[in-house]
Design a protein around this motif. Structure first.
Motif, short mmCIF file in Angstrom:
data_model
loop_
_atom_site.label_atom_id
_atom_site.label_comp_id
_atom_site.label_asym_id
_atom_site.label_seq_id
_atom_site.Cartn_x
_atom_site.Cartn_y
_atom_site.Cartn_z
N ALA A 1 0.82 -1.21 0.00
CA ALA A 1 0.00 0.00 0.00
C ALA A 1 0.85 1.26 0.00
O ALA A 1 0.38 2.34 -0.35
CB ALA A 1 -0.95 0.01 1.20
N ILE A 2 2.12 1.13 0.39
CA ILE A 2 3.03 2.28 0.35
C ILE A 2 4.12 1.98 -0.68
O ILE A 2 4.67 0.89 -0.71
CB ILE A 2 3.63 2.58 1.75
N GLN A 3 4.37 2.93 -1.56
CA GLN A 3 5.34 2.71 -2.63
C GLN A 3 6.22 3.94 -2.78
O GLN A 3 5.87 5.03 -2.33
CB GLN A 3 4.62 2.42 -3.93
N LEU A 4 7.35 3.74 -3.43
CA LEU A 4 8.21 4.86 -3.74
C LEU A 4 7.63 5.64 -4.91
O LEU A 4 7.16 5.05 -5.88
CB LEU A 4 9.62 4.38 -4.09
N LYS A 5 7.65 6.94 -4.78
CA LYS A 5 7.12 7.80 -5.83
C LYS A 5 8.03 7.76 -7.04
O LYS A 5 9.24 7.59 -6.93
CB LYS A 5 7.03 9.22 -5.28
N LYS A 6 7.46 7.96 -8.20
CA LYS A 6 8.23 7.99 -9.45
C LYS A 6 8.17 9.40 -10.04
O LYS A 6 7.22 10.14 -9.82
CB LYS A 6 7.65 6.99 -10.45
N ASP A 7 9.19 9.75 -10.80
CA ASP A 7 9.19 11.03 -11.51
C ASP A 7 8.10 11.00 -12.58
O ASP A 7 7.82 9.95 -13.17
CB ASP A 7 10.53 11.27 -12.20
N THR A 8 7.49 12.14 -12.82
CA THR A 8 6.52 12.28 -13.91
C THR A 8 6.96 13.44 -14.80
O THR A 8 7.89 14.17 -14.47
CB THR A 8 5.10 12.55 -13.37
N HIS B 1 13.78 13.54 -3.54
CA HIS B 1 14.76 12.55 -3.10
C HIS B 1 14.22 11.16 -3.43
O HIS B 1 13.05 10.99 -3.75
CB HIS B 1 15.07 12.68 -1.60
N GLN B 2 15.07 10.14 -3.34
CA GLN B 2 14.70 8.80 -3.79
C GLN B 2 13.75 8.08 -2.86
O GLN B 2 13.21 7.04 -3.22
CB GLN B 2 15.94 7.95 -4.05
N PHE B 3 13.48 8.58 -1.65
CA PHE B 3 12.59 7.90 -0.73
C PHE B 3 11.27 8.63 -0.54
O PHE B 3 10.60 8.46 0.48
CB PHE B 3 13.28 7.66 0.62
N GLN B 4 10.86 9.43 -1.52
CA GLN B 4 9.54 10.04 -1.44
C GLN B 4 8.49 8.94 -1.56
O GLN B 4 8.63 8.02 -2.36
CB GLN B 4 9.35 11.06 -2.55
N LYS B 5 7.45 9.05 -0.75
CA LYS B 5 6.46 8.00 -0.65
C LYS B 5 5.15 8.40 -1.31
O LYS B 5 4.84 9.57 -1.44
CB LYS B 5 6.16 7.73 0.84
N THR B 6 4.39 7.38 -1.71
CA THR B 6 3.04 7.59 -2.20
C THR B 6 2.20 6.38 -1.78
O THR B 6 2.72 5.29 -1.59
CB THR B 6 3.01 7.78 -3.73
N MET B 7 0.91 6.62 -1.60
CA MET B 7 0.02 5.53 -1.22
C MET B 7 -0.60 4.91 -2.46
O MET B 7 -0.99 5.61 -3.38
CB MET B 7 -1.09 6.04 -0.29
N ASN B 8 -0.70 3.61 -2.47
CA ASN B 8 -1.35 2.87 -3.55
C ASN B 8 -2.38 1.96 -2.89
O ASN B 8 -2.12 0.80 -2.62
CB ASN B 8 -0.31 2.05 -4.33
#
Length: 87
Positions: free
Chosen positions: A63-70, A77-84
């Protein structure tokens, strides 16, 4: 949970209640995250962000994933989080 309390409580709510009420009339305006003195900036660094992400991952799994560039925004930073949420 110093840096991820907002994610933790949101994911816990999703786990228990499977719904969320949003009031879109209000919003925060963030500026200079990681650069302002005081507050969380004192504790926020890459190691702390990595530990926060790992903690959330142990608690809530996929349910928690690393964010990707858009094309609209790049990660700070590489550990930005996003909810899925699988709801």
């Amino acid at each position: 949970m110093r840096l991820c309390g907002d994610f933790w409580i949101s994911l816990l709510n999703a786990y228990h209640h499977r719904k969320c009420w949003k009031d879109l009339r209000f919003a925060f305006v963030l500026a200079n995250t990681f650069k302002n003195p005081d507050g969380q900036s004192e504790h926020r660094n890459i190691d702390a962000e990595q530990k926060a992400w790992e903690f959330l991952r142990r608690c809530f799994g996929e349910a928690i994933q690393l964010k990707k560039d858009t094309h609209l925004a790049k990660r700070k930073h590489q550990f930005q989080k996003t909810m899925n949420l699988p709801l």
